[in-house]
Design a protein around this motif. Sequence first.
Motif, PDB file in Angstrom:
ATOM      1  N   GLU A  57       0.839  -1.193   0.000  1.00 16.73           N
ATOM      2  CA  GLU A  57       0.000   0.000   0.000  1.00 16.73           C
ATOM      3  C   GLU A  57       0.879   1.249   0.000  1.00 16.73           C
ATOM      4  OE1 GLU A  57      -2.929   0.068   3.058  1.00 16.73           O
ATOM      5  OE2 GLU A  57      -3.451  -2.023   2.746  1.00 16.73           O
ATOM      6  N   HIS A  58       0.449   2.221  -0.762  1.00 18.43           N
ATOM      7  CA  HIS A  58       1.177   3.490  -0.814  1.00 18.43           C
ATOM      8  C   HIS A  58       0.523   4.472   0.150  1.00 18.43           C
ATOM      9  CE1 HIS A  58       3.710   2.465  -4.206  1.00 18.43           C
ATOM     10  NE2 HIS A  58       2.661   1.855  -4.745  1.00 18.43           N
ATOM     11  N   PRO A  59       1.304   5.319   0.798  1.00 14.37           N
ATOM     12  CA  PRO A  59       0.727   6.258   1.750  1.00 14.37           C
ATOM     13  C   PRO A  59      -0.134   7.337   1.090  1.00 14.37           C
ATOM     14  CG  PRO A  59       3.072   6.640   1.498  1.00 14.37           C
ATOM     15  CD  PRO A  59       2.748   5.394   0.738  1.00 14.37           C
ATOM     16  N   ALA A  60       0.146   7.656  -0.166  1.00 18.34           N
ATOM     17  CA  ALA A  60      -0.619   8.691  -0.857  1.00 18.34           C
ATOM     18  C   ALA A  60      -0.959   8.202  -2.264  1.00 18.34           C
ATOM     19  CB  ALA A  60       0.196   9.976  -0.946  1.00 18.34           C
ATOM     20  N   PRO A  61      -2.077   8.659  -2.825  1.00 17.28           N
ATOM     21  CA  PRO A  61      -2.419   8.250  -4.193  1.00 17.28           C
ATOM     22  C   PRO A  61      -1.443   8.864  -5.197  1.00 17.28           C
ATOM     23  CG  PRO A  61      -3.956   9.905  -3.410  1.00 17.28           C
ATOM     24  CD  PRO A  61      -3.081   9.534  -2.242  1.00 17.28           C
ATOM     25  N   PRO A  92      -0.093  10.987  -8.277  1.00 18.50           N
ATOM     26  CA  PRO A  92      -0.557  12.271  -8.825  1.00 18.50           C
ATOM     27  C   PRO A  92      -1.202  12.057 -10.187  1.00 18.50           C
ATOM     28  CG  PRO A  92       1.816  12.071  -9.040  1.00 18.50           C
ATOM     29  CD  PRO A  92       1.355  10.894  -8.247  1.00 18.50           C
TER      30      PRO A  92
END
Length: 78
Positions: free
Chosen positions: A5-9, A11
């Motif tokens: 899982e990535h902490p932020a989507p 860009p």
Amino acid sequence: MNEYEHPAPAPPPGEELHLPGPSILPLAAAIAITLIVVGTTISLVISVVGLVALVIIVWRWVGDTRRDIAELPEEHGH
């Protein structure tokens, strides 16, 4: 949170890709070039037919490309 899982989507993409539509012109150009080459050993007439066909094909191909480029958004390529 696991390791995949990535902490932020991600860009959003900065620019939309433009791909040309399907065309028979590259195949036709290859056939015309083949006629020119084969004609050098068989008959000059075949080479001339291939050359005339190649000039017409390249003329259409360049025209199609110019129209495609003209339809791109104004900010494209700056």
